[in-house]
Scaffold this active site. Structure first.
Site, PDB file in Angstrom:
ATOM      1  N   ASP A  22       0.877  -1.168   0.000  1.00  0.00           N
ATOM      2  CA  ASP A  22       0.000   0.000   0.000  1.00  0.00           C
ATOM      3  C   ASP A  22       0.915   1.220   0.000  1.00  0.00           C
ATOM      4  OD1 ASP A  22      -1.680   2.114   0.551  1.00  0.00           O
ATOM      5  OD2 ASP A  22      -2.372   1.349   2.487  1.00  0.00           O
ATOM      6  N   LYS A  72       2.790  11.234  -3.240  1.00  0.00           N
ATOM      7  CA  LYS A  72       1.781  10.563  -4.066  1.00  0.00           C
ATOM      8  C   LYS A  72       0.907  11.567  -4.823  1.00  0.00           C
ATOM      9  CE  LYS A  72      -1.735   6.940  -3.480  1.00  0.00           C
ATOM     10  NZ  LYS A  72      -2.262   6.000  -2.466  1.00  0.00           N
ATOM     11  N   GLU A 113      -7.240   0.448  -4.575  1.00  0.00           N
ATOM     12  CA  GLU A 113      -7.240   0.359  -3.110  1.00  0.00           C
ATOM     13  C   GLU A 113      -8.562  -0.175  -2.542  1.00  0.00           C
ATOM     14  OE1 GLU A 113      -5.929   4.301  -2.049  1.00  0.00           O
ATOM     15  OE2 GLU A 113      -3.926   3.933  -2.848  1.00  0.00           O
ATOM     16  N   ASP A 121     -12.811   5.465   2.528  1.00  0.00           N
ATOM     17  CA  ASP A 121     -11.373   5.531   2.847  1.00  0.00           C
ATOM     18  C   ASP A 121     -10.969   6.964   3.198  1.00  0.00           C
ATOM     19  OD1 ASP A 121      -8.592   5.625   2.879  1.00  0.00           O
ATOM     20  OD2 ASP A 121      -8.322   4.503   1.019  1.00  0.00           O
TER      21      ASP A 121
HETATM   22  P1  ADP Z   1      -2.866   7.294   3.908  1.00  0.00           P
HETATM   23  O1  ADP Z   1      -3.807   6.317   3.288  1.00  0.00           O
HETATM   24  O2  ADP Z   1      -3.135   8.707   3.496  1.00  0.00           O
HETATM   25  O3  ADP Z   1      -1.434   6.922   3.741  1.00  0.00           O
HETATM   26  P2  ADP Z   1      -3.485   6.323   6.626  1.00  0.00           P
HETATM   27  O4  ADP Z   1      -4.586   5.397   6.261  1.00  0.00           O
HETATM   28  O5  ADP Z   1      -2.267   5.745   7.200  1.00  0.00           O
HETATM   29  O6  ADP Z   1      -3.159   7.356   5.479  1.00  0.00           O
HETATM   30  O7  ADP Z   1      -4.125   7.371   7.675  1.00  0.00           O
HETATM   31  C1  ADP Z   1      -3.377   8.359   8.276  1.00  0.00           C
HETATM   32  C2  ADP Z   1      -4.308   9.217   9.115  1.00  0.00           C
HETATM   33  O8  ADP Z   1      -4.947   8.414  10.097  1.00  0.00           O
HETATM   34  C3  ADP Z   1      -3.569  10.315   9.860  1.00  0.00           C
HETATM   35  O9  ADP Z   1      -4.277  11.542   9.732  1.00  0.00           O
HETATM   36  C4  ADP Z   1      -3.609   9.826  11.297  1.00  0.00           C
HETATM   37  O10 ADP Z   1      -3.574  10.879  12.250  1.00  0.00           O
HETATM   38  C5  ADP Z   1      -4.938   9.115  11.320  1.00  0.00           C
HETATM   39  N1  ADP Z   1      -5.052   8.200  12.455  1.00  0.00           N
HETATM   40  C6  ADP Z   1      -4.263   7.138  12.746  1.00  0.00           C
HETATM   41  N2  ADP Z   1      -4.634   6.572  13.912  1.00  0.00           N
HETATM   42  C7  ADP Z   1      -5.695   7.308  14.369  1.00  0.00           C
HETATM   43  C8  ADP Z   1      -6.521   7.233  15.539  1.00  0.00           C
HETATM   44  N3  ADP Z   1      -6.319   6.318  16.466  1.00  0.00           N
HETATM   45  N4  ADP Z   1      -7.504   8.150  15.651  1.00  0.00           N
HETATM   46  C9  ADP Z   1      -7.708   9.103  14.731  1.00  0.00           C
HETATM   47  N5  ADP Z   1      -6.969   9.224  13.624  1.00  0.00           N
HETATM   48  C10 ADP Z   1      -5.966   8.344  13.436  1.00  0.00           C
HETATM   49 MG    MG Z   2      -4.534   4.801   2.283  1.00  0.00          MG
END
Ligand code: ADP
Ligand code: MG
Length: 630
Positions: free
Chosen positions: A25, A87, A192, A214
């Site tokens: 991913d 990205k 995705e 998502d």
């Molecule tokens: P991406 O797909 O953009 O790479 P992710 O799916 O890893 O991102 O999500 C990242 C986001 O998720 C960030 O904004 C992070 O702060 C948020 N996040 C991660 N854990 C938590 C949580 N426990 N509560 C709220 N937000 C969260």
């Molecule tokens: Mg993602």
């Protein structure tokens, strides 16, 4: 002595070789790699036990490249050498990215190559030189490849890499290029949301419509999928590329400024407060209140308590914006919330309780959320990679995705004729007939574009090619059939055929925003990490072998025929070239060896010609012409 191999009961006696394959991913905020071990999809952690690799790359002046957490730590000190959210720039020109004034990067736009009129893709000037988003992403992918190879103890057969469902051709191609550059063999690009649905085993669930919601760090995507006969079809996608968890952080950050009567802050303070805001947001997922404490560079102390209720109130309109996109997606798919059988939650930000609540209320059912929302995409990609690597045998699934934007060609007056409409399922092939507009017209220029607008100037130009050799006819008499074919990765090839003569021309669309094979080759050479890699070493070895063979052959030839066929000066010239080649053959510069080989080939051309004439003469001596004719 080799150990005896025992096969599992029920399996054939032949030893089953597990082929190492991973799912990746490649996220805007975080990236992950997963694999199927003993039948279970698992995310692979780094040495510190972390699964998420922040998608951040830092270039230091000394050429060192940091990726992930270590890169993130350099962000406030070196903002323009630390690339986050790369990205967003994949397969993009500057004009696609929109307002960049608030980004710390130094953008460079490459001039268009050759006749291509679309401007080149954007690049970033860093302390380590100009880098393309493809190269930056390759750094992230390389770290994940190495992590996987170390964890699995071998070389990977390949990887499935996920991309947002709305990624266009250029963005998909850029992702593939990045993987290639990172030394990964791409088994398939996978959408995705489809990956998330696979992680939940929905491919084995009952047929029906599913929604994938998502919310990542910086982007929001909603996809409506239909599962029928074991096949996923993406019915519609929608979202907001500028809405994600970061915006929720920003709300808390603004609240902190307001509470403390602050306005303009120095950049390091902004970063630090945003980091605190993010921590507070994540805290509030499991706690009813949280306390944010920080010391600013001025010495001022920040110490505030924020409740979940306050946070939910200040961010409620962000939640509403996601629901608007959700409505648009359902409308595109001509469905209502009641038609949706299940809802999959993806992205770390969906952990927030008010998101769960709002989505549950919208659909009138609890969303699926028992897998880690930031891991599901990688987990699903790993399952698909395992199948594609041939580890599961049995029936191969075909995953249907959709084309995010219509594909078509330019017709008279700069108009677009759509050939493959938006949201068509892939793989797909469509054809349409066109004709000439002038009497005696023998060539036709085919301009492939992607987009929803009517005018070519409003769409993205993907490629141009020409069909020549059309037999001259009166205008409108020729029948030219243009066929569009989109493969399982969503990549396009176009062919054109004049039906009466069978004249044909075709092109595999390499979007102007992607990279040519030559550029990739150049990058492979430029890349310092790769210098030590097998490919370079192999190129060098091959070059050395070829050079040694040539030296030996010339040496032999000189011994046999040098005196007889060449004067002293000519012999000396050849020997000088041989010396030049001997001087570089042991070195590591394969280009230098190549040049010396070419020079020697050049210097011996005349000699070779004379030897050839001589041997032909020998061969002919004593033979009658009639012998040779038989
Ligand atoms: P991406 O797909 O953009 O790479 P992710 O799916 O890893 O991102 O999500 C990242 C986001 O998720 C960030 O904004 C992070 O702060 C948020 N996040 C991660 N854990 C938590 C949580 N426990 N509560 C709220 N937000 C969260
Ligand atoms: Mg993602």
């Amino acid at each position: 002595m080799a150990l005896l191999q025992i096969s599992e009961p029920g399996l054939s006696a032949a030893p089953h070789q597990h082929r190492l394959a991973v799912g990746i991913d490649l996220g805007t905020t975080n990236s992950l790699v997963a694999t199927v071990r003993s039948g279970i999809s698992t995310v692979l952690n780094d040495e510190q036990g972390c699964a998420l690799l922040p998608s951040v790359v830092h270039y230091a002046a000394d050429g060192e490249v940091l990726v992930g957490q270590a890169a993130q730590e350099e962000q406030s000190a070196y903002p323009h050498n630390t690339i986050v959210s790369v990205k967003r720039f994949m397969g993009r020109g500057l004009k696609d990215v929109g307002d960049v004034s608030n980004l710390p990067y130094r953008f460079v736009e490459t001039s268009s190559s050759g006749s291509g009129q679309a401007p080149g893709m954007l690049q970033l000037r860093t302390a380590a030189g100009v880098k393309s988003p493809v190269e930056v992403s390759a750094e992230i992918l390389r770290v994940l490849r190495v992590r996987a190879e170390q964890a699995l103890g071998g070389e990977l057969v390949g990887a499935v890499i996920t991309v947002p469902a709305y990624f266009d051709d250029a963005q998909r191609q850029a992702t593939k290029d990045a993987a290639k550059l990172a030394g990964l063999n791409v088994l398939r690009l996978l959408n995705e949301p489809t990956a998330a649905a696979i992680a939940y085993g929905l491919d084995n669930a009952s047929e029906g419509v599913y929604a994938v919601y998502d919310l990542g760090g910086g982007t929001f995507d909603i996809s409506i999928l239909r599962l029928s006969k074991g096949v996923f079809e993406v019915l519609a996608t929608n979202g907001d590329s500028a809405l994600g968890g970061d915006d929720f952080d920003h709300r808390i950050y603004c609240w902190l400024l307001e509470k403390n009567g602050l306005s303009a802050l120095p950049a390091p303070d902004i970063r630090s407060l945003l980091t605190h805001a993010r921590a507070a947001k994540e805290q509030l997922t499991d706690h009813l209140e949280t306390r944010a404490t920080a010391v600013l560079s001025s010495g001022e102390v920040i110490d505030n308590v924020l409740t979940r209720a306050e946070f939910h109130e200040m961010s409620q309109n962000l939640v509403q914006r996601t629901l608007q996109a959700l409505r648009r997606a359902l409308r595109d798919a001509k469905l209502t919330a009641q038609d949706v059988k299940g809802v999959v939650m993806v992205g770390g930000a969906t952990r927030m309780p008010h998101i769960q609540q709002a989505v549950g209320d919208f659909f009138g059912q609890a969303p699926l959320n028992n897998l880690d929302p930031d891991k599901v995409v990688a987990l699903g990609a790993a399952i698909q990679a395992n199948v594609l690597a041939g580890n599961r045998g049995g029936d191969d699934w075909l995953l249907l995705d959709v084309i995010p934007l219509s594909l078509g060609i330019e017709t008279m007056g700069g108009l677009v004729e759509k050939i493959v409409p938006r949201n068509s399922t892939i793989p797909s092939a469509r054809a349409q007939e066109f004709t000439t507009y002038k009497d005696g017209q023998t060539a036709m220029s085919i301009h492939v574009v992607q987009g929803e607008r009517e005018l070519v100037s409003d769409c993205r130009s993907l490629a141009k090619f020409e069909l020549r050799g059309i037999p001259p006819m009166v205008a409108g008499a020729a029948r030219i059939r243009v066929t569009f074919q989109v493969d399982a990765d969503g990549l396009l090839s176009v062919s054109a055929r004049e039906m009466s003569s069978g004249t044909e021309a075709s092109i595999v669309v390499k979007p102007s925003y992607g990279l040519s094979d030559d550029e990739i080759a150049r990058m492979l050479q430029d890349s310092a990490q790769y210098a030590r890699d097998d490919m370079q070493a192999r190129a060098l070895r091959e070059q050395q072998t070829e050079a040694a063979q040539l030296l030996e052959a010339v040496d032999n030839a000189l011994q046999q025929d040098g005196e007889a066929l060449l004067d002293a000066a000519a012999q000396a010239r050849i020997r000088t070239s041989m010396e030049a080649l001997r001087a570089v053959i042991g070195g590591s510069d394969h280009q230098a060896i190549k040049r010396a080989v070419e020079a020697l080939n050049q210097a011996t051309t005349e000699f070779a010609q004379k030897r050839m004439d001589q041997s032909v003469k020998h061969a002919l001596t004593g033979h009658k012409l009639s012998d040779l004719e038989s």
